[in-house]
Every structure is written in C-alpha cells, then in structure tokens.
Design a protein around this motif. Structure first.
Motif: not given
Ligand code: HEC
Ligand code: HEC
Ligand code: HEC
Ligand code: HEC
Length: 214
Positions: A113, A191-193, A72, A37, A60, A70, A35, A187, A55-56
C-alpha cells in the motif's frame, strides 16, 4: 461483572486499560498532512500537479477496490521487481528464500500500500513521486531495514511474541501475517491512521523493542 471504580483503578495500574488505549491511538489527521492531496494538491516529478477531489479517494475506494480491506483503491506492486535487505547482498522476492515473502504475497501486505506511491514508479493521479524526495524508495529496498522478512519471535535477541513486545515497548507495532508467519513491513513502524500524531506517521513508544530484545 459489575466494574467498580476500584476495579478500573486496578486495571489501569496493571496496564490493561493503557494497553487497550494504545491500540486505538489517534493518528495524525490527513487534513493538512503530506497525504492530503486535496487541500494544497501535490506537485510531483517534473512539476506535474495533482489535486484530488476528496481527501480519502486517492487511497480508498468505496466500490470495487483492489484490496477489500481497507478498501484499497491503488494498484499493488504492479510489475513487481522488488529487491529487499539480505545482509550486504540484497535479495529478490522470487520465492527461493523461505525467510522472505514472494512477490505475489508481498502485493497483499501493508508495504505494498505504501509503495503504491513511495516506489516512485506508480502514478499518483498522473504524476509520480519527486525523485528528490528521500521517501521515494524506488523498488530497491536492499539498503532499508528488512522488509518482507520473517520475524523469528522467541529466538535470541528477539521478543517472545508481538503482544508482550508491544506491552513492554508501549507501542502498537503490527506485522504482516502470511501463512501463519509474521513478516516486517512499512506498517510495522508506521501507520497512516494510528500513529500517535507523529509527523512521520511513526507508531508510538520504543517501537523497535516490540520485535527486538536488546
Ligand atoms: C495516503 C493514503 C491514505 C489516505 C489519503 C487515507 N487513508 Fe485510510 N488507510 C490508509 C492505509 C495505508 C490504511 C491501512 C492501515 C494503516 O496504515 O493505518 C488505511 C486504513 C483506513 C481505515 C481502516 C481502519 C484504520 O483506521 O486503520 C479506515 C476506516 C480509513 N483508512 C479511512 C480513511 C478516511 C476516512 C480517509 C480520508 C480522510 C483516509 N482513510 C485517507 C491510507 C490512506
Ligand atoms: C497516494 C500516494 C501515497 C501513499 C499510498 C502513501 N504515501 Fe506517503 N507520501 C506521499 C507523498 C506524495 C508524500 C510527500 C512527498 C514529497 O514531499 O515530495 C508522502 C510523504 C510521506 C511521509 C513524510 C511526511 C512528512 O510530513 O514529512 C511519510 C513518513 C510517508 N509518506 C509514509 C508513508 C507510509 C508509511 C505509507 C503507507 C502506510 C504511505 N506513506 C503511503 C504519497 C503517498
Ligand atoms: C524499522 C522501522 C521502519 C520500517 C520497517 C519503515 N520505516 Fe520509514 N521511517 C522509520 C523511521 C524511524 C523514520 C524517521 C527517521 C528517518 O527518517 O530515518 C522513517 C521515515 C520514513 C519516511 C520519511 C522520509 C523523509 O525524509 O521525510 C518515509 C517516506 C518512510 N519512512 C516510508 C517508509 C516506507 C515506504 C516503508 C516500507 C518500505 C518504511 N518506511 C518502513 C522507520 C521505519
Ligand atoms: C516488526 C518487527 C521489527 C521491528 C518493529 C523492528 N525490527 Fe529490526 N529487524 C527485524 C527483523 C526480522 C530483522 C532481520 C533479522 C535477521 O533475519 O537477521 C531486523 C534487523 C534489524 C537490524 C540488522 C541486524 C543485522 O543482522 O544486521 C537492525 C540494526 C535493526 N533491525 C534495528 C531496528 C531498529 C532500530 C528498529 C526501530 C526503528 C527496528 N529494528 C524495528 C524486525 C523488526
């Protein structure tokens, strides 16, 4: 309340602290993952390459997102036409089945998402997901574990509720809550994170037992 070391030890023994910690699990880092890119770019369908400027931002948006939480950036289920698991037959999200989300509700969930890329239809910076990739689910999810279906907690074979299910399984499974009811989504298991650093971004522990009681 003054929290002594003894109290902390007792809380840990009771699993209270461990449970808090599992809700804040460190996920697999985006950097260097599938993920990310930016670092290596992404070669999609027909060899079309996409390289993000950070990267985000592919997922986002700091301003004017499509979903406020979040923040989106991507189109959610545009065009609809989803089929989901319903025993052997499969069902469409047309609102005729009280056990299933409608298409409009589905577009507000965590699944939408993930599927804003994994549907193999919605473009990721000018290219779509490679058809050869197993995780390109398309919009026919009828042969995938029930998505968008209500979780009947408290019925035979299911846990009493999600909180006690997660406590027993050592996981942090979530459900999509729509109109006060719980639904399964991508999810729930991923979970992405918050995925305990799993390569396939899977939630920790015996995650299936957060809902099922077998
Ligand atoms: C490929 C898609 C994708 C990328 C790239 C991505 N995110 Fe996310 N992000 C998500 C999704 C989906 C969620 C919803 C919660 C989950 O799935 O964990 C989320 C949730 C979040 C949240 C909400 C709180 C949490 O932690 O769940 C934050 C803050 C966040 N992302 C920050 C970032 C940051 C900073 C980056 C870059 C380093 C990033 N994300 C890159 C998909 C992505
Ligand atoms: C911005 C587009 C995008 C979003 C949003 C997205 N993915 Fe992905 N995902 C990809 C791409 C592209 C790949 C790599 C496909 C390939 O290898 O051809 C991938 C790969 C994966 C992999 C395999 C990882 C590995 O290392 O083998 C998993 C698991 C995955 N995604 C799950 C999810 C889940 C769950 C969500 C929602 C929380 C999600 N993805 C959201 C684009 C996305
Ligand atoms: C009931 C739990 C569960 C749900 C719900 C779920 N997954 Fe998965 N997923 C898994 C497990 C377990 C694996 C790893 C084992 C496997 O590949 O079957 C996986 C693997 C994957 C992979 C990696 C495929 C590969 O070959 O690398 C992707 C991508 C993925 N899931 C995306 C999704 C998307 C998108 C959704 C929602 C439509 C979803 N998952 C819903 C449990 C789940
Ligand atoms: C978020 C809650 C949740 C999680 C987590 C979950 N499930 Fe399910 N599962 C459901 C629901 C809801 C159904 C549909 C039950 C129904 O209506 O028949 C289902 C159906 C099933 C079925 C099919 C039952 C049938 O009637 O044919 C199997 C098998 C199954 N799940 C296995 C798993 C496995 C294995 C995992 C972990 C990878 C898992 N589930 C994780 C909620 C969940």
């Amino acid at each position: 309340m003054k929290v002594s070391l003894k109290t902390i030890a007792l809380m840990a023994a009771l699993g209270l602290i461990a449970n808090v910690a599992s809700a804040q699990l460190t996920g697999k880092a985006i950097t260097g993952s599938k993920h990310d890119f930016k670092t290596a770019g992404y070669v999609g369908e027909n060899g079309v390459t996409f390289t993000a400027y950070n990267k985000c931002s592919t997922c986002h948006a700091a301003h004017k997102p499509n979903l406020n939480s979040p923040l989106w950036a991507r189109a959610l289920g545009a065009g609809g036409a989803w089929t989901v698991w319903d025993g052997a037959a499969g069902a469409v999200l047309d609102g005729s089945d009280a056990e299933l989300l409608t298409e409009a509700q589905f577009a507000t969930t965590g699944s939408a998402m993930c599927l804003s890329c994994h549907d193999g239809v919605t473009a990721i910076g000018g290219t779509t997901m490679k058809a050869s990739f197993r995780g390109n689910w398309g919009r026919n999810l009828s042969d995938t574990h029930p998505i968008a279906r209500v979780v009947d907690f408290g019925t035979p074979g299911m846990q009493t509720d999600l909180a006690s299910g997660n406590l027993g399984s050592g996981s942090n499974v979530v459900v999509d809550v729509v109109g006060g009811k719980s639904y399964v989504g991508c999810t729930s298991c991923h979970s992405m994170h918050s995925s305990a650093n799993s390569p396939k971004i899977l939630r920790a522990g015996e995650r299936c037992l957060s809902c099922h009681n077998r």
